[in-house]
Design an enzyme around this catalytic site. Structure first.
Site, PDB file in Angstrom:
ATOM      1  N   ARG A   1       0.859  -1.187   0.000  1.00 50.74           N
ATOM      2  CA  ARG A   1       0.000   0.000   0.000  1.00 50.74           C
ATOM      3  C   ARG A   1       0.894   1.235   0.000  1.00 50.74           C
ATOM      4  O   ARG A   1       1.672   1.431   0.920  1.00 50.74           O
ATOM      5  CB  ARG A   1      -0.896   0.011   1.240  1.00 50.74           C
ATOM      6  CG  ARG A   1      -1.673   1.292   1.379  1.00 50.74           C
ATOM      7  CD  ARG A   1      -2.607   1.326   2.592  1.00 50.74           C
ATOM      8  NE  ARG A   1      -3.278   2.601   2.600  1.00 50.74           N
ATOM      9  CZ  ARG A   1      -3.239   3.479   3.600  1.00 50.74           C
ATOM     10  NH1 ARG A   1      -2.620   3.204   4.717  1.00 50.74           N
ATOM     11  NH2 ARG A   1      -3.848   4.641   3.493  1.00 50.74           N
TER      12      ARG A   1
ATOM     13  N   HIS B   1      -2.831  11.037   0.536  1.00 51.73           N
ATOM     14  CA  HIS B   1      -2.282  10.851   1.890  1.00 51.73           C
ATOM     15  C   HIS B   1      -1.641  12.178   2.306  1.00 51.73           C
ATOM     16  O   HIS B   1      -0.442  12.245   2.557  1.00 51.73           O
ATOM     17  CB  HIS B   1      -1.296   9.683   1.908  1.00 51.73           C
ATOM     18  CG  HIS B   1      -1.057   9.099   3.273  1.00 51.73           C
ATOM     19  ND1 HIS B   1      -1.161   7.746   3.549  1.00 51.73           N
ATOM     20  CD2 HIS B   1      -0.712   9.674   4.442  1.00 51.73           C
ATOM     21  CE1 HIS B   1      -0.886   7.529   4.827  1.00 51.73           C
ATOM     22  NE2 HIS B   1      -0.601   8.686   5.391  1.00 51.73           N
TER      23      HIS B   1
ATOM     24  N   GLU C   1      -7.406   8.765   6.097  1.00 52.85           N
ATOM     25  CA  GLU C   1      -7.631   9.418   7.386  1.00 52.85           C
ATOM     26  C   GLU C   1      -8.203  10.831   7.283  1.00 52.85           C
ATOM     27  O   GLU C   1      -7.548  11.820   7.651  1.00 52.85           O
ATOM     28  CB  GLU C   1      -6.340   9.446   8.201  1.00 52.85           C
ATOM     29  CG  GLU C   1      -5.791   8.073   8.496  1.00 52.85           C
ATOM     30  CD  GLU C   1      -4.720   8.072   9.576  1.00 52.85           C
ATOM     31  OE1 GLU C   1      -4.286   9.151   9.992  1.00 52.85           O
ATOM     32  OE2 GLU C   1      -4.341   6.979  10.016  1.00 52.85           O
TER      33      GLU C   1
ATOM     34  N   ASN D   1      -7.319   2.032   9.926  1.00 51.94           N
ATOM     35  CA  ASN D   1      -6.014   2.269  10.554  1.00 51.94           C
ATOM     36  C   ASN D   1      -6.196   2.248  12.058  1.00 51.94           C
ATOM     37  O   ASN D   1      -7.039   2.975  12.594  1.00 51.94           O
ATOM     38  CB  ASN D   1      -5.446   3.636  10.143  1.00 51.94           C
ATOM     39  CG  ASN D   1      -5.026   3.670   8.682  1.00 51.94           C
ATOM     40  OD1 ASN D   1      -5.075   2.650   7.976  1.00 51.94           O
ATOM     41  ND2 ASN D   1      -4.609   4.829   8.214  1.00 51.94           N
TER      42      ASN D   1
ATOM     43  N   TYR E   1      -4.030   2.106  15.820  1.00 49.09           N
ATOM     44  CA  TYR E   1      -2.788   2.119  16.601  1.00 49.09           C
ATOM     45  C   TYR E   1      -3.034   1.919  18.087  1.00 49.09           C
ATOM     46  O   TYR E   1      -2.288   1.203  18.748  1.00 49.09           O
ATOM     47  CB  TYR E   1      -2.036   3.448  16.378  1.00 49.09           C
ATOM     48  CG  TYR E   1      -1.494   3.544  14.977  1.00 49.09           C
ATOM     49  CD1 TYR E   1      -0.251   3.017  14.664  1.00 49.09           C
ATOM     50  CD2 TYR E   1      -2.238   4.126  13.954  1.00 49.09           C
ATOM     51  CE1 TYR E   1       0.245   3.073  13.374  1.00 49.09           C
ATOM     52  CE2 TYR E   1      -1.752   4.187  12.655  1.00 49.09           C
ATOM     53  CZ  TYR E   1      -0.513   3.656  12.375  1.00 49.09           C
ATOM     54  OH  TYR E   1      -0.019   3.704  11.090  1.00 49.09           O
TER      55      TYR E   1
ATOM     56  N   GLU F   1      -3.383   0.073   8.112  1.00 38.89           N
ATOM     57  CA  GLU F   1      -2.203   0.486   8.894  1.00 38.89           C
ATOM     58  C   GLU F   1      -2.319  -0.055  10.303  1.00 38.89           C
ATOM     59  O   GLU F   1      -3.375   0.056  10.931  1.00 38.89           O
ATOM     60  CB  GLU F   1      -2.091   2.017   9.016  1.00 38.89           C
ATOM     61  CG  GLU F   1      -1.625   2.720   7.789  1.00 38.89           C
ATOM     62  CD  GLU F   1      -1.566   4.246   7.963  1.00 38.89           C
ATOM     63  OE1 GLU F   1      -1.333   4.728   9.083  1.00 38.89           O
ATOM     64  OE2 GLU F   1      -1.759   4.935   6.946  1.00 38.89           O
TER      65      GLU F   1
HETATM   66  C1  GCO Z   1      -1.598   7.685   9.211  1.00 40.39           C
HETATM   67  C2  GCO Z   1      -0.524   8.129   8.981  1.00 40.39           C
HETATM   68  C3  GCO Z   1       0.810   7.604   8.933  1.00 40.39           C
HETATM   69  C4  GCO Z   1       1.528   7.792  10.199  1.00 40.39           C
HETATM   70  C5  GCO Z   1       1.212   6.684  11.160  1.00 40.39           C
HETATM   71  C6  GCO Z   1       1.909   6.809  12.467  1.00 40.39           C
HETATM   72  O1  GCO Z   1      -2.203   7.336   8.151  1.00 40.39           O
HETATM   73  O2  GCO Z   1      -1.892   7.813  10.380  1.00 40.39           O
HETATM   74  O3  GCO Z   1      -0.890   8.048   7.726  1.00 40.39           O
HETATM   75  O4  GCO Z   1       1.239   8.416   7.929  1.00 40.39           O
HETATM   76  O5  GCO Z   1       2.867   7.815   9.947  1.00 40.39           O
HETATM   77  O6  GCO Z   1      -0.138   6.671  11.424  1.00 40.39           O
HETATM   78  O7  GCO Z   1       1.528   7.975  13.098  1.00 40.39           O
END
Ligand code: GCO
Length: 464
Positions: free
Chosen positions: A92, A136, A181, A307, A309, A367
């Site tokens: 990607r 992006h 995002e 995405n 985290y 992600e």
């Molecule tokens: C996202 C960001 C990434 C960041 C990653 C870490 O899509 O959030 O696109 O570019 O680098 O999330 O913060």
């Protein structure tokens, strides 16, 4: 076995969970254009809002910028060969609008397109499936000067740009993500000032958000008209909100934060409406919605990119009865060097919730990953045991979600290689491949070797 049993810090995936992944599962890695490419002035590229923003004093760690980054523009073949060596099945990446249409609208720059065309060919030669993100965050600066995402025209300009790209690459790229995002574009860029274009106006964020979504909605049918067999989706970022206690004020704060952080974009895309309480809770007016906008924005998609985290934990404030606070750091939890809590259960809960509430045709984790202080020995070894543990736990969370019925069809590690981490510059490393920036040498981290080994054992592996 439940996820909480398996999410303990562990070095490898439970083999019975690995069998859950279908043979055609897209095991991948992800990057984005401004974060890796460098070559800021090559072949007719114009400035993006991130070039401008990064050069504002104080905007980025130590005044760093993406002028050179990982110089992927000049190392593209080497990078693709390295992906192939690691057994990566899907890549990607994002396309830089300022390379394709340097003037924002109008003439297409053939040499900008040629770079991505060569990238796609190189991927296909190595048997790696390309998944392209059209936006992006690197809006041409020239469009910012005409209002950027605050102008409705930008949505139409985006659809024209999308059509130009898909017209050239759509014969070879089957998976298209319109926007990455929208929350970060809108809120971080327009209300909180931490991202380009660096505005601090909550009302502007609401307006920008609507135009970003409109751009998505306008682009989808144009992509489909050119490439009827294209798989088209959008990537949203989520941060699930959890309650630390049962107090009524906590429950209310969780609901309202969830509306803002998680429902602002998924509801227009999947239900054709903004969440009812969003604007009042954010003390802003609704955006200028024109007739037909919401129908465009909510046209059916082939997949939703997710995405993930971390999560947020909210609890009642013992020092100030009736109010709430974010609980951070979370006692007993591990945290990455971004300060983000490691919470794999959140990914499992999120995938199941999206499946239950919005029934997307397919889900991709577009992600997931972590930044740590990796130790490079100056030779061939980068030790990053925490990243490996993070990936193990989150991939297990995906396996559980699949097992529980969520239609997850791919998982992309953020990131293939270390890169420009926006406001954090090069101080945070997310890659499974280490970049020694002074020499641009690539060194596969221990986590990258582990991912390779995992993919060789995963169902559908050519190595099996
Ligand atoms: C996202 C960001 C990434 C960041 C990653 C870490 O899509 O959030 O696109 O570019 O680098 O999330 O913060």
């Amino acid at each position: 076995m439940t996820l909480s049993d398996t999410a303990q810090v562990r070095g490898d995936i439970d083999p019975s969970l690995l069998a859950t992944f279908p043979p055609n599962f897209q095991w991948g890695v992800a990057t984005s254009s401004y974060q890796i490419e460098g070559a800021a002035e090559a072949d007719g590229r114009s400035l993006s809002i991130w070039d401008t923003f990064a050069n504002k004093p104080g905007a980025v760690y130590q005044g760093q910028n993406g002028d050179v980054a990982a110089d992927h523009y000049h190392h593209m073949r080497e990078d693709v060969a390295l992906m192939a060596q690691l057994g990566i099945r899907s890549y990607r990446f994002s396309i830089a609008w300022p390379r394709i249409i340097p003037t924002g609208v109008g003439a297409v720059n053939a040499s900008g397109l040629a770079f991505y065309s060569q990238l796609v060919d190189a991927l296909l030669e190595h048997g790696i499936a390309p998944m392209a993100t059209l936006y992006h965050w690197d809006l041409p600066q020239v469009l910012q000067e005409q209002g950027g995402w605050l102008s409705r025209n930008t949505a139409f300009a985006f659809a024209d740009y999308a059509e130009a790209v898909v017209g050239h690459l759509g014969d070879r790229v089957k998976h298209w993500i319109t926007i990455n995002e929208p929350f970060c574009i809108s809120y971080l860029g327009h209300a909180d000032g931490k991202h380009a274009p660096g505005m601090r106006d909550p009302q502007a964020a609401i307006i920008a958000a609507h135009h970003v979504l409109l751009g998505h909605g306008l682009a989808v049918p144009r992509i489909r008209a050119l490439m009827p067999d294209a798989q088209v989706g959008i990537t949203l970022d989520f941060s699930p909100i959890y309650a630390a206690d049962d107090l009524p004020e906590t429950r209310q704060a969780v609901t309202s934060e969830d509306t803002f952080r998680n429902r602002w974009f998924v509801e227009p895309v999947y239900r054709g409406t903004y969440p009812e309480t969003l604007f009042a809770e954010q003390h802003v007016a609704p955006p200028p919605i024109q007739e037909g906008d919401m129908a465009l924005i909510s046209a059916p998609l082939d997949f939703l990119g997710v995405n993930y985290y971390s999560r947020q934990l909210i609890g009642g404030d013992p020092d100030n009865s009736g109010s709430t606070r974010a609980i951070y750091p979370v006692p007993g939890s591990a945290h990455t060097v971004m300060g983000w809590e490691v919470f794999p259960q959140g990914l499992n809960d999120l995938l199941l919730r999206l499946h239950r509430d919005y029934a997307p045709a397919a889900l991709y984790v577009t992600e997931n990953g972590a930044a740590y202080n990796d130790e490079w020995d100056g030779g061939d070894r980068v030790s990053d045991p925490e990243r490996r543990e993070y990936l193990v736990a989150h991939i297990e969370a995906v396996a559980h979600a699949i097992d529980q019925g969520a239609p997850v069809q791919g998982y992309f590690v953020w990131s293939f290689m270390d890169n420009f981490e926006w406001g954090e510059g090069y101080s945070k490393r997310f890659g499974v491949v280490y970049i020694d920036y002074p020499t641009q040498r690539r060194i596969v981290k221990d986590s990258g070797h582990w991912y390779h080994d995992l993919l060789a054992r995963a169902p559908g592996s050519p190595a099996r």
